[in-house]
Design a protein around this motif. Structure first.
Motif, short mmCIF file in Angstrom:
data_model
loop_
_atom_site.label_atom_id
_atom_site.label_comp_id
_atom_site.label_asym_id
_atom_site.label_seq_id
_atom_site.Cartn_x
_atom_site.Cartn_y
_atom_site.Cartn_z
N PHE A 126 19.84 53.06 -16.23
CA PHE A 126 21.08 52.38 -16.60
C PHE A 126 22.10 53.42 -17.07
O PHE A 126 21.78 54.36 -17.80
CB PHE A 126 20.83 51.36 -17.71
N GLY A 127 23.33 53.23 -16.60
CA GLY A 127 24.41 54.13 -16.97
C GLY A 127 24.70 55.22 -15.96
O GLY A 127 25.67 55.95 -16.10
N ASP A 128 23.88 55.32 -14.89
CA ASP A 128 24.11 56.40 -13.91
C ASP A 128 24.79 55.92 -12.64
O ASP A 128 24.77 56.60 -11.62
CB ASP A 128 22.80 57.11 -13.58
N GLY A 129 25.41 54.74 -12.68
CA GLY A 129 26.08 54.22 -11.48
C GLY A 129 25.05 53.94 -10.39
O GLY A 129 24.07 53.23 -10.62
N GLU A 130 25.25 54.51 -9.22
CA GLU A 130 24.36 54.28 -8.09
C GLU A 130 23.40 55.44 -7.86
O GLU A 130 22.70 55.48 -6.84
CB GLU A 130 25.18 54.04 -6.82
N ALA A 131 23.32 56.39 -8.78
CA ALA A 131 22.54 57.60 -8.56
C ALA A 131 21.06 57.33 -8.32
O ALA A 131 20.40 58.04 -7.55
CB ALA A 131 22.69 58.55 -9.75
N THR A 132 20.51 56.31 -8.96
CA THR A 132 19.08 56.00 -8.78
C THR A 132 18.87 54.70 -8.02
O THR A 132 17.84 54.04 -8.16
CB THR A 132 18.37 55.93 -10.15
N ALA A 133 19.87 54.31 -7.22
CA ALA A 133 19.75 53.10 -6.40
C ALA A 133 18.72 53.32 -5.30
O ALA A 133 18.44 54.46 -4.91
CB ALA A 133 21.10 52.75 -5.78
N PRO A 134 18.14 52.26 -4.78
CA PRO A 134 17.21 52.42 -3.65
C PRO A 134 17.94 52.94 -2.42
O PRO A 134 19.17 52.88 -2.32
CB PRO A 134 16.69 51.00 -3.42
N HIS A 135 17.17 53.45 -1.48
CA HIS A 135 17.74 53.86 -0.19
C HIS A 135 18.16 52.61 0.59
O HIS A 135 17.53 51.56 0.47
CB HIS A 135 16.72 54.64 0.63
N PRO A 136 19.21 52.71 1.41
CA PRO A 136 19.59 51.56 2.24
C PRO A 136 18.74 51.50 3.50
O PRO A 136 18.33 52.54 4.04
CB PRO A 136 21.06 51.85 2.58
N THR A 137 18.49 50.30 3.97
CA THR A 137 17.73 50.15 5.21
C THR A 137 18.55 50.62 6.41
O THR A 137 19.78 50.59 6.41
CB THR A 137 17.32 48.69 5.44
N VAL A 138 17.82 51.02 7.43
CA VAL A 138 18.39 51.26 8.75
C VAL A 138 17.73 50.23 9.67
O VAL A 138 16.50 50.09 9.69
CB VAL A 138 18.11 52.68 9.25
N LEU A 139 18.54 49.51 10.44
CA LEU A 139 18.03 48.41 11.25
C LEU A 139 18.07 48.75 12.74
O LEU A 139 18.99 49.42 13.22
CB LEU A 139 18.85 47.14 11.00
N ASP A 140 17.06 48.26 13.44
CA ASP A 140 17.09 48.34 14.90
C ASP A 140 18.33 47.57 15.37
O ASP A 140 18.50 46.40 15.02
CB ASP A 140 15.82 47.72 15.47
N PRO A 141 19.21 48.18 16.16
CA PRO A 141 20.48 47.52 16.49
C PRO A 141 20.35 46.27 17.33
O PRO A 141 21.29 45.49 17.40
CB PRO A 141 21.25 48.62 17.25
N ALA A 142 19.19 46.04 17.93
CA ALA A 142 19.02 44.87 18.79
C ALA A 142 18.14 43.80 18.19
O ALA A 142 18.15 42.65 18.65
CB ALA A 142 18.44 45.30 20.15
N THR A 143 17.36 44.14 17.14
CA THR A 143 16.41 43.17 16.61
C THR A 143 16.57 42.90 15.12
O THR A 143 16.07 41.89 14.62
CB THR A 143 14.96 43.65 16.83
#
Length: 433
Positions: free
Chosen positions: A267-284
């Motif tokens: 808490f207090g670090d903004g997005e520094a310790t946020a989870p990684h964002p997903t990468v999605l298969d562009p067709a599925t």
């Protein structure tokens, strides 16, 4: 919340979940690994229910401490007395005095279609459960469900493309969500199965849905519908939702609360310790980077939002055709994130749920006052969880969002409104007939 004796509770639970529909067949069509949903059973009468399987995570540690939050600020407090008065109103959230269960996954499109065909077998939609903007014709990129007026009874609704079956249903308002819960509540519980994974405990409920949607757990004749029973399927309350997403019974995080439903963060670090964002298969829409943990489907700063469009749709239609009439540039700016396959991010909350951070924002049954300065005769409810088109702060425990429970505009224009069910009390399968 009042409770009755265990014997009385069991009797009421069995009465509630068995309903009046007959058991027609023991089998349901298999769905994804996350959930299963069946078409109306062969040979069944109009209105007989499809069979769905709902899996819940067991949430224990009753009587856990609440934590103080100031809406949308990067902090939690041991009590609201510790919160700076200059930040605004503080809420105590997350404390729950009883054991309960919450959906391991969000309600999927396949499950919702099974419900639609049960609740509206004749395709007349008297309760506003479907809007044509949900179709793949009007909204090629986000349309999840198609409607056919000429289909047979109990088959008017279908999953738009196979890729949508295991994505979260994304066009829910509270009333739709409550009707889904009432269908479960009034349905026939065919079986329960318990399982464990590490420290997590799960229960899978196989239910024949009921076409009865207007009462049950929620009496929808009342605009301010609240729980009417102390056992059965529910929509989680704000406290139940927050506890399942953030409260760590092992004492991790800050005052035992994580910053994200995926990891303790700082808490207090903004997005520094946020989870990684997903990468999605562009067709599925399947998650392709599940090995990168912790992980959530949200729009990380400086990165593209996770996105996909069904392979059956031409790219130009995906990027231009929309029911709101936006030009391609505005459409690309406003509608960036897509819903990913449930559970594939693999990162669990402290109680073993998946996708409480990102993907679809989820309704609770908690009623709240309208935004400051507004006079409203409408009923407002709390939502939580962030979405695939929003930044990390929407996944904080302080992201105590709110919307009118019947926001028809959002039904038409917002494809990220989801449902996660809960269970209170004790449910037992119906006795054989």
């Amino acid at each position: 919340m009042p409770f009755v004796s265990s014997r009385s509770r069991l009797r009421r639970a069995v009465t509630a979940i068995c309903g009046t529909s007959a058991l027609l067949a023991p089998a349901a069509l298999a769905g994804t690994g996350a959930a299963a949903a069946g078409e109306p059973l062969p040979g069944s009468a109009v209105g007989a229910g499809a069979v769905v399987t709902m899996t819940t995570a067991v949430v224990g540690s009753p009587g856990n401490p609440a934590v103080g939050v100031v809406p949308f600020t990067d902090a939690v407090y041991q009590s609201c007395a510790d919160a700076p008065a200059t930040l605004g109103d503080c809420l105590m959230v997350g404390g729950v005095g009883y054991p309960y269960q919450i959906g391991q996954f969000e309600v999927t499109v396949e499950q919702w279609v099974a419900f639609l065909n049960t609740a509206d077998p004749n395709g007349r939609d008297p309760h506003g459960l479907y809007d044509e903007t949900e179709s793949s014709t009007l909204w090629p990129k986000y349309g999840q469900i198609n409607f056919s007026s000429g289909a047979g009874a109990g088959r008017h609704y279908s999953v738009a493309y196979p890729q949508w079956a295991d994505k979260p249903y994304g066009f829910a308002d509270f009333l739709r969500a409550a009707r889904f819960v009432n269908s479960l509540f009034n349905g026939r519980l065919l079986s329960t199965t318990t399982s464990t994974s590490g420290d997590f405990h799960y229960v899978s409920y196989r239910v024949e849905l009921s076409p009865r949607t207007e009462d049950g757990m929620y009496d929808l004749a009342r605009p301010d519908a609240a729980r009417t029973r102390d056992s059965g399927f529910v929509l989680p309350s704000q406290d139940e939702w927050i506890k399942a997403a953030y409260y760590d019974p092992r004492g991790g995080g800050t005052y035992s609360y994580w910053k994200y439903p995926t990891n303790p963060g700082v808490f207090g670090d903004g997005e520094a310790t946020a989870p990684h964002p997903t990468v999605l298969d562009p067709a599925t829409g399947d998650v392709t980077n599940a090995a990168t943990q912790p992980l959530a489907s949200y729009h990380a700063t400086g990165m593209p939002a996770p996105s996909w469009c069904p392979a059956q749709v031409r790219p130009q239609e995906c990027s231009t055709v929309n029911p709101i009439g936006l030009d391609p540039r505005a459409y690309a700016e406003v509608y960036q994130g897509s819903l990913s396959t449930v559970g594939q991010a693999r990162t669990t909350s402290p109680w073993g749920t998946l996708d409480q951070g990102g993907n679809a924002v989820e309704w609770t049954d908690t009623i709240t006052a309208p935004p400051s300065g507004q006079n409203s005769k409408r009923v407002w409810r709390r939502l939580h969880g962030g979405i695939s088109n929003a930044s990390a702060y929407q996944m904080w425990p302080s992201a105590v969002g709110l919307q009118p429970q019947d926001n028809v505009f959002f039904n038409h224009t917002y494809p990220w409104l989801g449902i996660r069910i809960g269970v209170i009390g004790d449910l037992r399968p119906c006795p054989p007939r």
